[in-house]
Design a protein around this motif. Structure first.
Motif, PDB file in Angstrom:
ATOM      1  N   SER A  88       0.844  -1.186   0.000  1.00 47.21           N
ATOM      2  CA  SER A  88       0.000   0.000   0.000  1.00 47.21           C
ATOM      3  C   SER A  88       0.879   1.235   0.000  1.00 47.21           C
ATOM      4  CB  SER A  88      -0.932   0.013   1.218  1.00 47.21           C
ATOM      5  OG  SER A  88      -1.930   1.006   1.064  1.00 47.21           O
ATOM      6  N   GLN A  89       0.354   2.307  -0.591  1.00 51.21           N
ATOM      7  CA  GLN A  89       1.065   3.583  -0.633  1.00 51.21           C
ATOM      8  C   GLN A  89       0.050   4.683  -0.867  1.00 51.21           C
ATOM      9  OE1 GLN A  89       4.126   4.273  -3.801  1.00 51.21           O
ATOM     10  NE2 GLN A  89       3.129   6.279  -3.901  1.00 51.21           N
ATOM     11  N   GLY A  90       0.270   5.816  -0.242  1.00 56.14           N
ATOM     12  CA  GLY A  90      -0.529   6.988  -0.530  1.00 56.14           C
ATOM     13  C   GLY A  90       0.142   7.835  -1.596  1.00 56.14           C
ATOM     14  N   ASP A  91      -0.650   8.661  -2.283  1.00 52.67           N
ATOM     15  CA  ASP A  91      -0.049   9.623  -3.196  1.00 52.67           C
ATOM     16  C   ASP A  91       0.953  10.478  -2.421  1.00 52.67           C
ATOM     17  OD1 ASP A  91      -1.366   8.855  -5.487  1.00 52.67           O
ATOM     18  OD2 ASP A  91      -3.045  10.221  -5.186  1.00 52.67           O
ATOM     19  N   SER A  92       2.134  10.601  -2.958  1.00 49.43           N
ATOM     20  CA  SER A  92       3.293  11.375  -2.460  1.00 49.43           C
ATOM     21  C   SER A  92       4.381  10.493  -1.871  1.00 49.43           C
ATOM     22  CB  SER A  92       2.920  12.443  -1.428  1.00 49.43           C
ATOM     23  OG  SER A  92       2.848  11.920  -0.112  1.00 49.43           O
ATOM     24  N   GLU A  93       4.035   9.304  -1.303  1.00 48.09           N
ATOM     25  CA  GLU A  93       5.035   8.455  -0.636  1.00 48.09           C
ATOM     26  C   GLU A  93       5.906   9.338   0.267  1.00 48.09           C
ATOM     27  OE1 GLU A  93       7.659   4.526  -1.892  1.00 48.09           O
ATOM     28  OE2 GLU A  93       7.758   6.296  -3.157  1.00 48.09           O
ATOM     29  N   LEU A  94       5.247  10.048   1.167  1.00 45.96           N
ATOM     30  CA  LEU A  94       5.823  11.180   1.879  1.00 45.96           C
ATOM     31  C   LEU A  94       7.121  10.874   2.612  1.00 45.96           C
ATOM     32  CD1 LEU A  94       5.028  14.218   2.773  1.00 45.96           C
ATOM     33  CD2 LEU A  94       4.548  13.112   4.958  1.00 45.96           C
ATOM     34  N   CYS A  95       7.171   9.759   3.356  1.00 44.49           N
ATOM     35  CA  CYS A  95       8.343   9.511   4.199  1.00 44.49           C
ATOM     36  C   CYS A  95       9.466   8.809   3.453  1.00 44.49           C
ATOM     37  CB  CYS A  95       7.960   8.719   5.451  1.00 44.49           C
ATOM     38  SG  CYS A  95       7.703   6.964   5.174  1.00 44.49           S
ATOM     39  N   GLY A  96       9.251   8.525   2.153  1.00 47.37           N
ATOM     40  CA  GLY A  96      10.312   7.930   1.353  1.00 47.37           C
ATOM     41  C   GLY A  96      10.048   6.524   0.896  1.00 47.37           C
ATOM     42  N   THR A  97       9.114   5.820   1.549  1.00 52.10           N
ATOM     43  CA  THR A  97       8.802   4.438   1.158  1.00 52.10           C
ATOM     44  C   THR A  97       7.312   4.181   1.352  1.00 52.10           C
ATOM     45  OG1 THR A  97       9.158   3.484   3.363  1.00 52.10           O
ATOM     46  CG2 THR A  97      11.083   3.626   1.907  1.00 52.10           C
ATOM     47  N   ALA A  98       6.846   3.075   0.770  1.00 61.55           N
ATOM     48  CA  ALA A  98       5.483   2.588   0.975  1.00 61.55           C
ATOM     49  C   ALA A  98       5.532   1.462   2.007  1.00 61.55           C
ATOM     50  CB  ALA A  98       4.932   2.095  -0.363  1.00 61.55           C
ATOM     51  N   ILE A  99       4.511   0.597   2.049  1.00 62.01           N
ATOM     52  CA  ILE A  99       4.668  -0.682   2.745  1.00 62.01           C
ATOM     53  C   ILE A  99       5.350  -1.595   1.745  1.00 62.01           C
ATOM     54  CG2 ILE A  99       3.559  -2.633   3.873  1.00 62.01           C
ATOM     55  CD1 ILE A  99       1.298  -0.864   4.716  1.00 62.01           C
ATOM     56  N   GLU A 100       6.664  -1.748   1.908  1.00 57.23           N
ATOM     57  CA  GLU A 100       7.497  -2.482   0.958  1.00 57.23           C
ATOM     58  C   GLU A 100       7.357  -3.970   1.264  1.00 57.23           C
ATOM     59  OE1 GLU A 100       9.308  -0.558  -1.250  1.00 57.23           O
ATOM     60  OE2 GLU A 100       8.613   1.309  -0.312  1.00 57.23           O
ATOM     61  N   CYS A 101       6.783  -4.721   0.326  1.00 60.98           N
ATOM     62  CA  CYS A 101       6.374  -6.097   0.608  1.00 60.98           C
ATOM     63  C   CYS A 101       6.634  -6.968  -0.613  1.00 60.98           C
ATOM     64  CB  CYS A 101       4.884  -6.111   0.967  1.00 60.98           C
ATOM     65  SG  CYS A 101       4.149  -7.728   1.208  1.00 60.98           S
ATOM     66  N   SER A 102       7.354  -8.055  -0.456  1.00 66.20           N
ATOM     67  CA  SER A 102       7.610  -8.968  -1.574  1.00 66.20           C
ATOM     68  C   SER A 102       6.288  -9.528  -2.100  1.00 66.20           C
ATOM     69  CB  SER A 102       8.516 -10.113  -1.125  1.00 66.20           C
ATOM     70  OG  SER A 102       9.764  -9.627  -0.689  1.00 66.20           O
ATOM     71  N   MET A 103       6.194  -9.634  -3.441  1.00 65.91           N
ATOM     72  CA  MET A 103       4.945 -10.062  -4.054  1.00 65.91           C
ATOM     73  C   MET A 103       5.208 -10.916  -5.287  1.00 65.91           C
ATOM     74  SD  MET A 103       2.100  -7.161  -3.642  1.00 65.91           S
ATOM     75  CE  MET A 103       1.696  -6.543  -2.011  1.00 65.91           C
ATOM     76  N   THR A 104       4.174 -11.656  -5.670  1.00 62.78           N
ATOM     77  CA  THR A 104       4.201 -12.455  -6.895  1.00 62.78           C
ATOM     78  C   THR A 104       3.048 -12.022  -7.777  1.00 62.78           C
ATOM     79  OG1 THR A 104       5.230 -14.343  -5.791  1.00 62.78           O
ATOM     80  CG2 THR A 104       4.076 -14.778  -7.862  1.00 62.78           C
ATOM     81  N   ALA A 105       3.356 -11.767  -9.041  1.00 61.19           N
ATOM     82  CA  ALA A 105       2.362 -11.222  -9.978  1.00 61.19           C
ATOM     83  C   ALA A 105       2.142 -12.175 -11.140  1.00 61.19           C
ATOM     84  CB  ALA A 105       2.825  -9.873 -10.519  1.00 61.19           C
ATOM     85  N   LEU A 106       0.954 -12.089 -11.722  1.00 69.29           N
ATOM     86  CA  LEU A 106       0.686 -12.662 -13.033  1.00 69.29           C
ATOM     87  C   LEU A 106       0.496 -11.490 -13.981  1.00 69.29           C
ATOM     88  CD1 LEU A 106       0.047 -15.032 -14.957  1.00 69.29           C
ATOM     89  CD2 LEU A 106      -2.362 -14.780 -14.298  1.00 69.29           C
ATOM     90  N   ILE A 107       1.328 -11.426 -15.014  1.00 70.13           N
ATOM     91  CA  ILE A 107       1.247 -10.337 -15.979  1.00 70.13           C
ATOM     92  C   ILE A 107       1.078 -10.903 -17.381  1.00 70.13           C
ATOM     93  CG2 ILE A 107       2.697  -8.835 -14.559  1.00 70.13           C
ATOM     94  CD1 ILE A 107       4.977  -9.344 -16.612  1.00 70.13           C
ATOM     95  N   GLN A 108       0.604 -10.065 -18.274  1.00 69.88           N
ATOM     96  CA  GLN A 108       0.601 -10.379 -19.701  1.00 69.88           C
ATOM     97  C   GLN A 108       1.355  -9.257 -20.408  1.00 69.88           C
ATOM     98  OE1 GLN A 108      -3.169 -10.388 -21.786  1.00 69.88           O
ATOM     99  NE2 GLN A 108      -2.452 -11.889 -23.292  1.00 69.88           N
ATOM    100  N   VAL A 109       2.223  -9.638 -21.331  1.00 64.80           N
ATOM    101  CA  VAL A 109       3.065  -8.667 -22.037  1.00 64.80           C
ATOM    102  C   VAL A 109       2.591  -8.561 -23.485  1.00 64.80           C
ATOM    103  CG1 VAL A 109       5.425  -8.045 -22.682  1.00 64.80           C
ATOM    104  CG2 VAL A 109       5.000  -9.262 -20.529  1.00 64.80           C
ATOM    105  N   ILE A 110       2.249  -7.351 -23.915  1.00 64.51           N
ATOM    106  CA  ILE A 110       1.740  -7.104 -25.255  1.00 64.51           C
ATOM    107  C   ILE A 110       2.668  -6.110 -25.961  1.00 64.51           C
ATOM    108  CG2 ILE A 110      -0.223  -6.340 -26.647  1.00 64.51           C
ATOM    109  CD1 ILE A 110      -0.942  -8.707 -24.946  1.00 64.51           C
ATOM    110  N   ARG A 111       3.069  -6.442 -27.174  1.00 65.68           N
ATOM    111  CA  ARG A 111       3.870  -5.520 -27.992  1.00 65.68           C
ATOM    112  C   ARG A 111       2.961  -4.809 -28.987  1.00 65.68           C
ATOM    113  NH1 ARG A 111       6.422  -7.079 -33.253  1.00 65.68           N
ATOM    114  NH2 ARG A 111       7.493  -5.199 -33.979  1.00 65.68           N
ATOM    115  N   HIS A 112       3.032  -3.482 -29.004  1.00 68.17           N
ATOM    116  CA  HIS A 112       2.310  -2.670 -29.979  1.00 68.17           C
ATOM    117  C   HIS A 112       3.342  -2.097 -30.944  1.00 68.17           C
ATOM    118  CE1 HIS A 112      -1.488  -2.834 -27.687  1.00 68.17           C
ATOM    119  NE2 HIS A 112      -0.727  -2.713 -26.600  1.00 68.17           N
ATOM    120  N   PRO A 113       3.434  -2.617 -32.178  1.00 71.47           N
ATOM    121  CA  PRO A 113       4.470  -2.166 -33.117  1.00 71.47           C
ATOM    122  C   PRO A 113       4.322  -0.686 -33.471  1.00 71.47           C
ATOM    123  CG  PRO A 113       3.484  -4.234 -33.839  1.00 71.47           C
ATOM    124  CD  PRO A 113       2.626  -3.715 -32.725  1.00 71.47           C
ATOM    125  N   ALA A 114       5.458  -0.069 -33.771  1.00 71.14           N
ATOM    126  CA  ALA A 114       5.487   1.368 -34.052  1.00 71.14           C
ATOM    127  C   ALA A 114       4.543   1.742 -35.190  1.00 71.14           C
ATOM    128  CB  ALA A 114       6.916   1.797 -34.374  1.00 71.14           C
TER     129      ALA A 114
END
Length: 781
Positions: A647-673
């Protein structure tokens, strides 16, 4: 792995759910798109048994494992009845009843209301000869009204209730007991014709012989003459029984003993036993013959197998080990192999930054694939971006990747966030002999200026990757779709099932020179427990805090301030305050702080200041359901992800968020020029898109490496300005609206003032950020 339709806009949910099911060999046959909901949780035991729990609205599925010959599958229906059928068989499954079949027998399951299903795919290696001999020739209905099937159904229901909270330790007894439960259930619940005649008598006799052998495996003098005599048959007939299942008595006993030894070598219950103790316990007479047999069966020595991290076996299992060497250091694709690790090893950047980066081709058969990219010293880079880092993975446009990421703040509480986690331990290893990863930042490797350590800490984030995208070239746009993002659970048994993160209020925070109370020059670390799911919205709550005290790293350097990444905090040197933030819960907003493509720059680039290539944007809107668009600057794109936040608020005032290791599922899409239209036309900066908004990212210096000359990486920290970041966000938002919505400048300026929200992304990263939020609901067409 966890997938849910809630991560997608409504119009994408049907196709996304169909794809999620297809990845686990289930075809969605029918569903009401208007009311569709689905959640899929998948986990795998160390023996390779795949468990898939489905929670969904009324639907019909087909379970089809014909592309995995030799497997056996079982489904248990939970909370609702269903109809199971194929071309030749149909029966009703009441709540808790089961259906099972060989992999070559697909079957549909039809549910008329909300339901849960637990599906098991059991690979050949988990099916010993006892079970193989009794597998049904047709799909079987196992009633859970009484007998062994009722016990099996109860165990599986309890497992399903645990969801994604299940641990390897909790799976271990299930995988050990499963063959026994199945054997008993198949025998007890079989119709008379299934066990009738000579074949049925042989099967029943073999089952009794198998049970005798299991009870006497530890007897080194066990022989087929004794077993034959115990069952009143001739030794010759016993050998004929084993020939009927393409085996022999001696080979069967050896394999069963080896499997028992293999399980004990991995079991925490036997960690104090020597290898010799284990092999003698299971009937082997000498260590030399045992070692030869073990290597022949599994392709690895018992000693090396015992040392192997648990994640290796979970990913690959003993049958993969038989190929002669562990493939655990490879990025694994579900449907096609990727380049071997020898070609993908991360290389240190040469002093002149000129190391060539040859990206291997992966073919063009057009199949969308799923990859897994775990964390290890070979798959991460720490504190810097560079086009000279060899890719850890190659993907095609459209591929899905499960990406593990680590927070660079895990050593703020190593007990909770490093210990017992094989991936984190391998990356964070730092003792008197050296570090697993030397370079931690874009500074000099000699640490000549400040003496902090290699890289000097100019750049701090642990980034997983880079991931090369086949065909990506400068001018293209890479879209990173974030489908799910889940906190990494503690590997320490003391904190089993829990996840943690750290918030560090440090000297680089916006607040630091404006403190009211003494001591004024203080840095404060707050450790949070992070929920990962449940019926209500997940939250985080503070566990304790402490003031940073001088820490001596394993190399002997004293760190008066929080000035170098990965320094382990000695718990004996800090005073923990548990009386903090009482009755406060922070809603979880999981996201990546860092999503970057490689910059076109000759030297290593500090991960802290964001720029045109993305990087450390620290905008909490980069969470599940969002897409991040980044312009390509080098061939292959070279995508890196890191700095995961709970979690993080807009500004990340004190320098960091709640820094927490995570695992993601992503999809990567290429949009040609040559195909960039609409929102992507004229896009040369990072942009975030959610279901309801476009988020335009502005920075004090939008492309600081070009703007600030040779000393850009130091000058950018001196010139951060909210005014400049606001000006950049305004200009980009104006261009976006004029380009994509065909508005005049006067129309655009009026709309920006009355309908667009500008916010401070962060004031922590040297190159400060302001974002413009353009709501899609502003436009009626």
């Amino acid at each position: 792995m966890r997938s849910t339709t809630n991560a997608y806009p409504k119009e994408q949910r049907l196709s996304a759910w169909s794809f999620a099911l297809k990845r686990v060999s289930i075809t969605l046959e029918a569903a009401d798109e208007a009311t569709l909901y689905g959640e899929l949780i998948q986990f795998t035991s160390s023996n390779g048994i795949v468990f898939v729990r489905l929670l969904a609205t009324a639907q019909e599925y087909t379970v089809d494992f014909r592309d995995e010959p030799g497997c056996f599958w079982l489904a248990v229906t939970l909370d609702a009845p269903s109809i199971a059928r194929n071309a030749t068989t149909s029966f009703t499954l009441d709540d808790g009843h089961m259906v099972c079949a060989r992999s070559e027998m697909p079957m549909s399951l039809q549910f008329t209301g909300d339901h849960r299903v637990l599906l098991l795919k059991i690979p050949p290696r988990a099916l010993d000869q006892r079970l193989k001999a009794l597998l049904p020739e047709k799909p079987r209905h196992l009633s859970a009204d009484s007998g062994p099937a009722r016990l099996l159904s109860t165990v599986l229901r309890s497992l399903a209730d645990m969801g994604n909270d299940v641990t390897d330790e909790e799976l271990r007894p299930v995988e050990l007991a499963l063959p026994e439960f199945l054997l008993a259930s198949l025998l007890n619940d079989a119709p008379a014709r299934a066990l009738g005649g000579a074949a049925g008598m042989r099967a029943a006799l073999l089952e009794r012989i198998f049970q005798t052998i299991e009870m006497r495996l530890s007897d080194p003098n066990l022989n087929y003459q004794q077993v034959a005599a115990e069952h009143g048959i001739s030794p010759r007939y016993l050998q004929k029984l084993f020939e009927s299942i393409d085996d022999s008595f001696g080979h069967y006993v050896k394999v069963r003993r080896l499997e028992r030894c293999r399980l004990d070598l991995r079991s925490p219950l036997h960690v104090q036993k020597s290898i010799s103790d284990i092999l003698f316990q299971w009937g082997f007479n000498d260590s030399a013959s045992f070692s030869r047999a073990f290597r022949e069966q599994y392709g690895i020595s018992p000693r090396d197998y015992r040392k192997m991290p648990a994640v290796d076996e979970a990913d690959h299992g003993p049958d993969t080990l038989r190929r002669g060497r562990s493939t655990a250091k490879r990025a694994v694709s579900d449907e096609a192999a990727v380049a071997p690790v020898e070609e993908l090893e991360i290389g240190e950047v040469d002093s002149d930054g000129a190391e060539a980066n040859v990206i291997p081709a992966i073919g063009d058969e057009g199949t969308v694939r799923h990859h897994h990219l775990p964390v290890s010293p070979r798959t991460v880079h720490w504190g810097y971006f560079s086009s000279a880092i060899k890719p850890a993975l190659m993907v095609r446009s459209g591929d899905f990747v499960t990406v593990e990421t680590l927070t660079h703040h895990a050593n703020d509480d190593p007990e909770r966030m490093v210990e017992g986690d094989h991936g984190a331990e391998s990356v964070y290893r730092w003792d008197e002999t050296g570090r697993a990863i030397e370079r931690r930042g874009a500074g000099p490797m000699s640490a000549s200026e400040f003496g902090r350590g290699p890289g000097e800490g100019f750049g701090v984030h642990i980034c997983t990757g880079p991931i090369a995208i086949q065909g990506a070239e400068p001018g293209d746009i890479i879209e990173v779709r974030i489908l799910s993002l889940d906190p990494r659970r503690s590997g320490n048994p003391r904190f089993q099932g829990k996840s943690f993160g750290s918030n560090a209020a440090t000297f680089w925070g916006f607040h630091y020179n404006d403190l009211l109370t003494e001591p004024k020059n203080r840095e404060v670390i707050t450790i949070y427990e992070v929920e990962s799911g449940g019926e209500r919205r997940p939250t985080a709550h503070a566990v304790y805090s402490y003031h940073w005290t001088p820490q001596t790293d394993p190399s002997g350097t004293v760190h008066e301030r929080y000035d170098y990444p990965g320094v382990p905090v000695d718990p004996e040197t800090i005073e923990r305050n548990y009386d903090i933030l009482q009755n406060v819960e922070i809603p979880i907003r999981p996201h990546f702080g860092v999503i970057a493509l490689a910059p076109a720059h000759t030297e290593p680039v500090d991960t802290i200041p964001p720029s045109a290539f993305g990087g450390n944007m620290d905008n909490w809107r980069t969470g599940p359901g969002s897409s991040v668009f980044l312009p390509v600057q080098v061939s292959g794109g070279l995508l890196s992800l890191g700095d995961p936040h709970a979690s993080q608020g807009d500004s990340e005032l004190c320098g960091t968020a709640i820094e927490c290791s995570m695992t993601a599922l992503i999809q990567v899409i290429r949009h040609p020029a040559g195909e960039l239209t609409g929102k992507l036309r004229d896009l040369d900066y990072p942009m975030i898109e959610t279901e309801t908004e476009w988020v335009i990212m502005g920075f004090s210096h939008p492309d600081y490496l070009k703007e600030l000359g040779e000393d850009a990486q130091s000058e950018v920290y001196k010139r951060a300005s909210i005014d400049a970041a606001m000006r950049d966000a305004f200009r980009k938002a104006r261009r976006f609206l004029m380009t994509t919505k065909d508005l005049s400048e006067d129309e655009t300026i009026s709309l920006l003032s009355v309908g667009v929200d500008f916010g401070i992304s962060q004031v922590a990263n040297g190159n400060w950020g302001v974002h413009a939020i353009i709501r899609k609901e502003l436009f009626t067409a």
